[in-house]
Motif scaffolding. Structure first.
Motif, short mmCIF file in Angstrom:
data_model
loop_
_atom_site.label_atom_id
_atom_site.label_comp_id
_atom_site.label_asym_id
_atom_site.label_seq_id
_atom_site.Cartn_x
_atom_site.Cartn_y
_atom_site.Cartn_z
N LEU A 169 3.11 5.77 -2.89
CA LEU A 169 4.34 6.46 -3.28
C LEU A 169 4.44 6.58 -4.80
N GLU A 170 4.12 5.52 -5.50
CA GLU A 170 4.16 5.54 -6.96
C GLU A 170 3.19 6.59 -7.51
N ILE A 186 4.20 10.97 2.72
CA ILE A 186 4.47 10.37 1.41
C ILE A 186 5.33 11.32 0.59
N ALA A 187 5.10 12.61 0.73
CA ALA A 187 5.92 13.60 0.02
C ALA A 187 7.38 13.54 0.48
N ASP A 188 7.62 13.29 1.77
CA ASP A 188 8.99 13.15 2.27
C ASP A 188 9.71 12.03 1.54
N ILE A 189 9.04 10.89 1.42
CA ILE A 189 9.66 9.74 0.77
C ILE A 189 9.83 10.00 -0.72
N ALA A 190 8.78 10.54 -1.35
CA ALA A 190 8.84 10.82 -2.79
C ALA A 190 9.96 11.79 -3.13
N GLY A 191 10.23 12.71 -2.22
CA GLY A 191 11.30 13.68 -2.43
C GLY A 191 12.64 13.25 -1.87
N ALA A 214 0.83 -1.21 0.00
CA ALA A 214 0.00 0.00 0.00
C ALA A 214 0.86 1.26 0.00
N VAL A 215 1.88 1.28 0.85
CA VAL A 215 2.76 2.45 0.91
C VAL A 215 3.49 2.61 -0.43
#
Length: 152
Positions: free
Chosen positions: A15-16, A127-132, A10-11
């Motif tokens: 993220l995708e 999610i933005a932290d991980i995406a960035g 799910a995460v």
């Protein structure tokens, strides 16, 4: 604590969608292929995420999935709770509903402290932290500690 395959998938799916935000909706088949997630399993997860208000879907040839919320306001904890329920449970129960007696009494504050620390991390990462690729300092410091990588 154990992160289920369902929560991990799910995460990764969310993220995708975050890294593809602003474009066309993303098909489940695309997410499954890019993230190496079994497609049928992903369909169920995306349904839960849709019902939980994390993603939205559109049918048809140009259809697919996109985030329903801003990735900067969506935490990893939000995603996990949507597909798996409470972040930390003991025998399937929330720690705050448990009672112990005798020598086991000190277990309750231990489970509560564990839940507080897990929540502190998962609610503190969006999610933005991980995406960035910009994890919070606390997370980076914990992960940089060599002891964190040792399997006891």
């Amino acid at each position: 604590m154990r992160i289920s395959a369902r929560a991990d998938y799910a995460v990764r799916a969310v993220l995708e969608l975050a890294v593809r935000a602003g474009g066309d909706p993303v098909k489940a088949e695309t997410i499954a292929a890019v993230q190496d997630i079994p497609h049928k399993f992903l369909e169920g997860i995306l349904g839960d995420l849709r019902r939980g208000g994390i993603v939205e879907s559109r049918r048809g040839g140009g259809g697919g999935y996109r985030l329903a919320r801003d990735a900067a306001k969506l935490t990893v904890a939000d995603v996990i709770r949507t597909v798996d329920g409470p972040i930390v449970s003991v025998r399937g129960e929330r720690p705050t509903t448990l009672t112990y007696t005798g020598s086991a009494e000190p277990l309750l504050p231990l489970w509560i402290a564990l839940r507080a620390n897990v929540r502190k991390i998962l609610e503190g990462v969006t999610i933005a932290d991980i995406a960035g690729a910009e994890l919070p300092v606390m997370v980076r410091e914990l992960a940089a500690d060599p002891a964190s990588w040792v399997n006891p």
